[in-house]
Design an enzyme around this catalytic site. Structure first.
Site, PDB file in Angstrom:
ATOM      1  N   PHE A   1     -51.985  10.486  11.951  1.00 46.79           N
ATOM      2  CA  PHE A   1     -51.388  11.117  13.131  1.00 46.79           C
ATOM      3  C   PHE A   1     -50.391  10.184  13.822  1.00 46.79           C
ATOM      4  CE2 PHE A   1     -52.433  11.540  17.849  1.00 46.79           C
ATOM      5  CZ  PHE A   1     -51.307  12.306  18.111  1.00 46.79           C
TER       6      PHE A   1
ATOM      7  N   THR B   1     -57.955  10.224   5.389  1.00 46.83           N
ATOM      8  CA  THR B   1     -57.885  11.054   6.601  1.00 46.83           C
ATOM      9  C   THR B   1     -56.448  11.475   6.903  1.00 46.83           C
ATOM     10  OG1 THR B   1     -57.732   9.118   8.068  1.00 46.83           O
ATOM     11  CG2 THR B   1     -59.931   9.994   7.618  1.00 46.83           C
TER      12      THR B   1
ATOM     13  N   SER C   1     -57.147   3.384   9.543  1.00 42.56           N
ATOM     14  CA  SER C   1     -58.565   3.487   9.907  1.00 42.56           C
ATOM     15  C   SER C   1     -58.882   4.936  10.209  1.00 42.56           C
ATOM     16  CB  SER C   1     -58.916   2.662  11.149  1.00 42.56           C
ATOM     17  OG  SER C   1     -60.289   2.836  11.472  1.00 42.56           O
TER      18      SER C   1
ATOM     19  N   THR D   1     -62.200  -1.045   6.278  1.00 39.77           N
ATOM     20  CA  THR D   1     -60.797  -1.009   6.690  1.00 39.77           C
ATOM     21  C   THR D   1     -60.563  -1.940   7.876  1.00 39.77           C
ATOM     22  OG1 THR D   1     -60.600   1.275   5.912  1.00 39.77           O
ATOM     23  CG2 THR D   1     -58.925   0.497   7.454  1.00 39.77           C
TER      24      THR D   1
ATOM     25  N   TYR E   1     -67.043   2.433  14.114  1.00 38.10           N
ATOM     26  CA  TYR E   1     -65.654   2.380  14.563  1.00 38.10           C
ATOM     27  C   TYR E   1     -65.475   1.311  15.638  1.00 38.10           C
ATOM     28  CZ  TYR E   1     -61.093   4.047  16.256  1.00 38.10           C
ATOM     29  OH  TYR E   1     -59.767   4.137  16.630  1.00 38.10           O
TER      30      TYR E   1
ATOM     31  N   ARG F   1     -61.987  15.555  18.005  1.00 37.96           N
ATOM     32  CA  ARG F   1     -61.313  15.126  19.224  1.00 37.96           C
ATOM     33  C   ARG F   1     -61.034  16.336  20.108  1.00 37.96           C
ATOM     34  NH1 ARG F   1     -57.445  10.498  16.522  1.00 37.96           N
ATOM     35  NH2 ARG F   1     -57.305  12.022  14.828  1.00 37.96           N
TER      36      ARG F   1
END
Length: 336
Positions: free
Chosen positions: A20, A44, A84, A101, A154, A195
């Site tokens: 993104f 992802t 990530s 990662t 994370y 999200r």
């Protein structure tokens, strides 16, 4: 090219460049005349996010897992490490990959920057503050993090990557900087990825109930992706090590966000309350005094304008299927 308008970098590497934020970074760098190598394993991210760049001069797409050593062609003067999994749905699905990662991936990206004499920027996150006990959060706050909770894969990956980046700078003199990104939203987010903004928008456009966790009084601060990218590039052009917060200091509750999206989308959806996830932060808001003072940066795009853009983008793509997830590749370095 006129010297006054020359880009500050000739060749940038963006890990996670098909994600993104990464894809918007690739676009911004190309627009200013910087050649870009985008490195992504598509676990992802999606090739569709950079499809509009494939035929642009200076753009190269490399399919590689940054957890393995990787190289790129030609001299490099900027490395932006954005690889990530970042959404809860992704890092809970890929816990070990997320940790690798943040550790081996950061090590490999730093190795590339050091070998090239390049400026290195780490994309860290407001998640390093955990469920904060100080509000708003400034860079000198150490956080309140559960190191073994479901979000820890994370949170701790990013906290380790920050420590590794600082150690690289102090021990080897590598030119590094750290940005802590707060909630960012915009086009190319994936619907229903865990999200709030894309989930609420997709639910509103489908006429489904918007699922607000807990009582909806937990807050977030939302920065539109163009503002975030502008801050990242300002950090890259500076000599700051950081960390530096990049986010919107205007808070909104999740319940108010859901109501706002329903209104902007012209939806008839109602709101349904569901259980709140474990370790979900009660508040999240950046102190951006450092970014304002040192980078001359602050967000410009108001929530209503940014959310309207996102709603329009998702509305235009409602009939298109979501990209198929691609497994993490076994080998690295394939130019695609």
């Amino acid at each position: 090219m006129d010297t006054a308008s020359a880009p500050p970098w000739k060749h940038a590497v963006v890990t996670g460049g098909a994600g993104f934020v990464g894809s918007h970074l690739c676009t911004a760098l190309l627009d200013q005349g910087t050649a870009v190598t985008c490195v992504d394993d598509f676990c992802t991210g999606s090739p569709e996010n950079v499809a509009h760049l494939r035929d642009r001069p200076g753009f190269t797409l490399v399919e590689a897992d940054v957890g393995e050593p990787f190289g790129v062609a030609g001299p490099v003067d900027l490395v932006l490490h954005f690889a990530s999994p970042a959404s809860p749905a992704d890092y809970l699905r890929l816990p070990l990959h997320t940790l690798r990662t943040g550790s081996a991936g950061t090590r490999n990206a730093l190795d590339l920057a050091r070998a090239s004499g390049a400026r290195f920027i780490l994309a860290s996150t407001s998640e390093v503050y955990g469920d904060p006990l100080r509000h708003p959060q400034s860079e000198d706050y150490w956080g309140n993090v559960n190191p073994v909770g479901p979000r820890s894969v994370y949170d701790e990956a990013k906290r380790f990557s920050e420590a590794l980046t600082m150690a690289e700078a102090t021990s080897r003199g590598t030119n590094t900087g750290i940005v802590r990104l707060f909630n960012t939203y915009g086009p190319r987010m994936r619907g229903h990825d865990g999200r709030a903004v894309p989930t609420f928008v997709c639910q509103a456009l489908a006429g489904e109930p918007l699922t607000v966790t807990g009582d909806g009084q937990q807050t977030r601060s939302l920065a539109y992706v163009d503002d975030t990218v502008r801050g990242i590039l300002a950090m890259a052009a500076s000599d700051l090590r950081g960390p530096v917060n990049l986010g919107n200091p205007v808070e909104i509750t999740m319940l108010d966000l859901a109501r706002k999206i329903i209104g902007l989308a012209g939806s008839r959806s109602d709101i349904r309350f569901i259980d709140r996830p474990t370790d979900d932060p009660a508040v999240r808001c950046p102190d951006i005094t450092l970014a304002r003072g040192k980078l001359l940066w602050e967000p410009r795009i108001a929530a209503d304008e940014g959310l309207a853009r996102v709603i329009r983008w998702f509305r235009e793509r409602r009939t298109a299927p979501e990209p198929v997830r691609v497994p993490v590749p076994e080998t690295a370095g394939q130019v695609v």
